[in-house]
Design a protein around this motif. Sequence first.
Motif, PDB file in Angstrom:
ATOM      1  N   SER A 518       0.852  -1.194   0.000  1.00 59.03           N
ATOM      2  CA  SER A 518       0.000   0.000   0.000  1.00 59.03           C
ATOM      3  C   SER A 518       0.888   1.244   0.000  1.00 59.03           C
ATOM      4  N   ASP A 519       0.417   2.260  -0.733  1.00 62.28           N
ATOM      5  CA  ASP A 519       1.152   3.530  -0.701  1.00 62.28           C
ATOM      6  C   ASP A 519       0.188   4.668  -0.502  1.00 62.28           C
ATOM      7  N   SER A 520       0.741   5.857  -0.175  1.00 65.84           N
ATOM      8  CA  SER A 520      -0.109   7.032   0.021  1.00 65.84           C
ATOM      9  C   SER A 520       0.090   7.972  -1.170  1.00 65.84           C
ATOM     10  N   GLY A 521       0.296   7.351  -2.332  1.00 64.75           N
ATOM     11  CA  GLY A 521       0.619   8.121  -3.540  1.00 64.75           C
ATOM     12  C   GLY A 521      -0.594   8.719  -4.225  1.00 64.75           C
ATOM     13  N   THR A 522      -0.471   8.875  -5.561  1.00 64.63           N
ATOM     14  CA  THR A 522      -1.508   9.581  -6.346  1.00 64.63           C
ATOM     15  C   THR A 522      -2.811   8.803  -6.467  1.00 64.63           C
ATOM     16  N   GLY A 523      -2.719   7.463  -6.324  1.00 67.61           N
ATOM     17  CA  GLY A 523      -3.935   6.644  -6.473  1.00 67.61           C
ATOM     18  C   GLY A 523      -4.396   6.611  -7.917  1.00 67.61           C
ATOM     19  N   PHE A 524      -5.662   6.198  -8.098  1.00 65.68           N
ATOM     20  CA  PHE A 524      -6.183   6.015  -9.470  1.00 65.68           C
ATOM     21  C   PHE A 524      -7.268   7.033  -9.756  1.00 65.68           C
ATOM     22  N   ASP A 525      -7.209   7.654 -10.940  1.00 64.45           N
ATOM     23  CA  ASP A 525      -8.364   8.477 -11.329  1.00 64.45           C
ATOM     24  C   ASP A 525      -8.992   7.878 -12.584  1.00 64.45           C
ATOM     25  N   PHE A 535       0.572  -2.721 -21.974  1.00 67.08           N
ATOM     26  CA  PHE A 535       0.926  -1.442 -22.603  1.00 67.08           C
ATOM     27  C   PHE A 535       0.122  -0.260 -22.084  1.00 67.08           C
ATOM     28  N   PHE A 536      -0.638  -0.478 -20.987  1.00 68.87           N
ATOM     29  CA  PHE A 536      -1.303   0.687 -20.400  1.00 68.87           C
ATOM     30  C   PHE A 536      -0.317   1.366 -19.448  1.00 68.87           C
ATOM     31  N   THR A 537      -0.059   2.637 -19.732  1.00 72.13           N
ATOM     32  CA  THR A 537       0.852   3.391 -18.854  1.00 72.13           C
ATOM     33  C   THR A 537       0.437   4.852 -18.803  1.00 72.13           C
ATOM     34  N   THR A 538       0.717   5.497 -17.672  1.00 72.41           N
ATOM     35  CA  THR A 538       0.463   6.942 -17.575  1.00 72.41           C
ATOM     36  C   THR A 538       1.798   7.660 -17.428  1.00 72.41           C
ATOM     37  N   LYS A 539       2.884   6.863 -17.598  1.00 71.69           N
ATOM     38  CA  LYS A 539       4.209   7.453 -17.389  1.00 71.69           C
ATOM     39  C   LYS A 539       4.870   7.759 -18.729  1.00 71.69           C
ATOM     40  N   ALA A 540       5.634   8.861 -18.760  1.00 76.14           N
ATOM     41  CA  ALA A 540       6.278   9.290 -20.001  1.00 76.14           C
ATOM     42  C   ALA A 540       7.225   8.225 -20.528  1.00 76.14           C
ATOM     43  N   GLY A 542       7.153   5.052 -19.401  1.00 78.27           N
ATOM     44  CA  GLY A 542       6.625   3.738 -18.979  1.00 78.27           C
ATOM     45  C   GLY A 542       6.442   2.805 -20.162  1.00 78.27           C
ATOM     46  N   MET A 543       6.499   1.494 -19.852  1.00 74.25           N
ATOM     47  CA  MET A 543       6.274   0.498 -20.905  1.00 74.25           C
ATOM     48  C   MET A 543       4.845  -0.067 -20.785  1.00 74.25           C
ATOM     49  N   GLY A 544       4.266   0.018 -19.588  1.00 75.49           N
ATOM     50  CA  GLY A 544       2.898  -0.475 -19.385  1.00 75.49           C
ATOM     51  C   GLY A 544       2.815  -1.983 -19.349  1.00 75.49           C
ATOM     52  N   MET A 545       3.934  -2.672 -19.067  1.00 74.15           N
ATOM     53  CA  MET A 545       3.897  -4.145 -19.059  1.00 74.15           C
ATOM     54  C   MET A 545       4.059  -4.713 -17.657  1.00 74.15           C
ATOM     55  N   GLY A 546       4.535  -3.890 -16.705  1.00 68.04           N
ATOM     56  CA  GLY A 546       4.876  -4.377 -15.363  1.00 68.04           C
ATOM     57  C   GLY A 546       3.728  -5.125 -14.697  1.00 68.04           C
ATOM     58  N   LEU A 547       2.562  -4.477 -14.610  1.00 70.19           N
ATOM     59  CA  LEU A 547       1.440  -5.096 -13.891  1.00 70.19           C
ATOM     60  C   LEU A 547       0.873  -6.282 -14.659  1.00 70.19           C
ATOM     61  N   VAL A 572      -3.614   0.270  -3.212  1.00 69.93           N
ATOM     62  CA  VAL A 572      -3.228  -0.983  -2.554  1.00 69.93           C
ATOM     63  C   VAL A 572      -3.168  -2.054  -3.628  1.00 69.93           C
ATOM     64  N   PHE A 573      -2.017  -2.708  -3.766  1.00 71.65           N
ATOM     65  CA  PHE A 573      -1.907  -3.865  -4.669  1.00 71.65           C
ATOM     66  C   PHE A 573      -1.762  -5.105  -3.802  1.00 71.65           C
ATOM     67  N   SER A 574      -2.683  -6.090  -4.039  1.00 68.60           N
ATOM     68  CA  SER A 574      -2.683  -7.287  -3.201  1.00 68.60           C
ATOM     69  C   SER A 574      -2.497  -8.506  -4.087  1.00 68.60           C
TER      70      SER A 574
HETATM   71  P1  ADP Z   1       4.412   1.218 -16.137  1.00 69.53           P
HETATM   72  O1  ADP Z   1       4.889   1.291 -14.736  1.00 69.53           O
HETATM   73  O2  ADP Z   1       5.458   1.007 -17.143  1.00 69.53           O
HETATM   74  O3  ADP Z   1       3.461   2.308 -16.493  1.00 69.53           O
HETATM   75  P2  ADP Z   1       2.777  -0.861 -15.074  1.00 69.53           P
HETATM   76  O4  ADP Z   1       1.997  -1.956 -15.773  1.00 69.53           O
HETATM   77  O5  ADP Z   1       3.645  -1.263 -13.989  1.00 69.53           O
HETATM   78  O6  ADP Z   1       3.541  -0.105 -16.215  1.00 69.53           O
HETATM   79  O7  ADP Z   1       1.760   0.214 -14.551  1.00 69.53           O
HETATM   80  C1  ADP Z   1       0.724   0.644 -15.385  1.00 69.53           C
HETATM   81  C2  ADP Z   1       0.093   1.890 -14.857  1.00 69.53           C
HETATM   82  O8  ADP Z   1      -0.609   1.615 -13.656  1.00 69.53           O
HETATM   83  C3  ADP Z   1       1.024   2.947 -14.469  1.00 69.53           C
HETATM   84  O9  ADP Z   1       1.415   3.712 -15.603  1.00 69.53           O
HETATM   85  C4  ADP Z   1       0.188   3.773 -13.496  1.00 69.53           C
HETATM   86  O10 ADP Z   1      -0.689   4.637 -14.187  1.00 69.53           O
HETATM   87  C5  ADP Z   1      -0.638   2.733 -12.816  1.00 69.53           C
HETATM   88  N1  ADP Z   1      -0.092   2.381 -11.488  1.00 69.53           N
HETATM   89  C6  ADP Z   1       0.701   1.323 -11.208  1.00 69.53           C
HETATM   90  N2  ADP Z   1       1.006   1.303  -9.896  1.00 69.53           N
HETATM   91  C7  ADP Z   1       0.385   2.352  -9.315  1.00 69.53           C
HETATM   92  C8  ADP Z   1       0.333   2.882  -7.979  1.00 69.53           C
HETATM   93  N3  ADP Z   1       0.960   2.318  -6.954  1.00 69.53           N
HETATM   94  N4  ADP Z   1      -0.445   3.986  -7.781  1.00 69.53           N
HETATM   95  C9  ADP Z   1      -1.099   4.568  -8.813  1.00 69.53           C
HETATM   96  N5  ADP Z   1      -1.048   4.138 -10.091  1.00 69.53           N
HETATM   97  C10 ADP Z   1      -0.322   3.032 -10.345  1.00 69.53           C
END
Ligand code: ADP
Length: 585
Positions: A518-525, A535-540, A542-547, A572-574
């Motif tokens: 769990s983090d106290s970060g930006t969360g999801f909108d 390939f879903f990513t919100t990062k400049a 980012g590759m969008g493959m991690g999750l 929170v990722f569980s």
């Molecule tokens: P990447 O990190 O390359 O973007 P991921 O598959 O790991 O690829 O993540 C995909 C997207 O999920 C991220 O771009 C971000 O928007 C969102 N995300 C992942 N982890 C978190 C988190 N802890 N808090 C908020 N958003 C997250």
Amino acid sequence: MDVHARDPADRIKQLQHCINDLISVLALPAMWSGGEPSRIVQTLLDALLRMLQLDLVYVRLKETGGQTPIEIVRFAQSQQDIAQPHEIGEILEGWLGANPQEWPLLMRNTLGDRDISIVPLGLGLQGEIGVIVAGSGRSDFPQQTERLILSVAANQASIGLQEARLRSEQKRVASELDQRVAQRTTELAVANEELRKEIANRKHAEDDLRSSEEKHRVIVETANDAVVSMDETGAILIANPATRRIFGYDPIEIIGKPLTMLMPEMMRKLHENGFKRYLATGKRHLNWQGIELTAQRKDGQEFAVEVSFGELTSDGHKLFTGFIRDISERKRAEDQLRASERNLQMTQAELARVSRLTAMGELTASIAHEVNQPLTAVINNGSACLRLLANRNLEPEVLRRALEGIVADGTRASAVLARIRAFIKKEPADKNPLDINEVIQEMLVLAGHELYESQVVVDQQLTTDLPFVLADRVQLQQVLLNLIMNAIEALASVINRPRLLLVQSRINESRDVLVEVSDSGTGFDLEIDRVFNPFFTTKAKGMGMGLSISRSLVESHGGQLWATPNSPHGAVFSFTLPAIEGTAS
Ligand code: ADP
């Protein structure tokens, strides 16, 4: 008319009268011919009344053949109508009795104001037709000639009436016959009409049958599948044109031959035994709907077919029809699909490795720090040794400690590199019983410098007596590192509240091992589950493959990975992993 008259001339005259009367009586039948009984009786009575100058003459005809009894009476003109026929009948019955056969030949009685001689005569041999009664007021009635005339007249009447009865009977029979003929004709006409309709219906049904047979024939003829029918001996009876395309045989070639010729050698015996068993017991040795089998073409080539069977009993004989579909193309496509699925899996592993390399790239600060520290110590110790040697300070104990330090730090640096190499190495999954807390701690150490640099406060709540999980260490490290690095990135932009990372491990209600990051970060909108899309990513950068990779790694261990919003901020990722026997110490 006294036949006893003395005078011969009178006698002759009387006899002439009598003969004339007899002739008249004998002529009566000519008038009657074809007449009804009532008409016969009327002319008879009129004739007798006139000839014998009677006062009354009465006739009663019995009922016969459905004809009503007839009673007629005639009176001499001088008498007027004394009574009705039935009244006269009753009077006569009173005088003579009920049975005409017992009546006397002659009797006298009083009728009205007169004395009357009554002569009853039966009609028919036994009086079965009826009775005729002649009455006259004359005292000498009946004279011999009169009795003769009366009896001849009665005979004539009997014959006439008999004939009339026969005629009417004939008529009745003829009309009955006519009626029956008419009725039968009507019945026959109705039956004929029904027959005609039935023939028309049958013709219609035959036409329908022919047209439905034609339709079926066209379907079978144009079917893409081979349609092959065989009899109880296993001989082919029918084969449609598709048989040629699928098996290479002209349908004519295989008719009468055993069905087994369409099968590979090794299947023939199996089929024969199974078929025999089915005929004997009714038990099927294979599924009759859409079973996949191997068939053999005329050129000996084997190929995959899908077969459906149907059974029909006609005239006590069984007929089996198989619909055979060539599925070799489909099989080929399935094989290709399987191969490309395998390819995709291999590719996924490669992608996972690339993703690990990327994570490593992101961890350069930590890695540099981890390796730099022992290297600096090595350099320091090495420099110290050089200084000691230059000063000729050859205190062995001091030198030994410095050299021991060099070895220890070199080993530390090499361990760090070995860990990194193991992490990015391309190796097949290797599942072993693991303590998940150990893996969590390793990864927190690996990311330690990044966490420190990013000013993240880490809190660990790890349950100590957790059961082991059966897992590939590197793959679990990758999942955890992904989640930790994502959390660091989500916390990077947080400025006016603490940057918190909480890692928990525990057993959940399903007795699985549960890990929460769990983090106290930006969360999801956005819709949360989208973050797991490849390939879903919100990062400049980012590759969008991690999750997406992390989820498939967790699932390949029989677990699940999901995300929920954290309260009041963050994510929170569980993930769960099935627990195995044994407890981490
Ligand atoms: P990447 O990190 O390359 O973007 P991921 O598959 O790991 O690829 O993540 C995909 C997207 O999920 C991220 O771009 C971000 O928007 C969102 N995300 C992942 N982890 C978190 C988190 N802890 N808090 C908020 N958003 C997250």
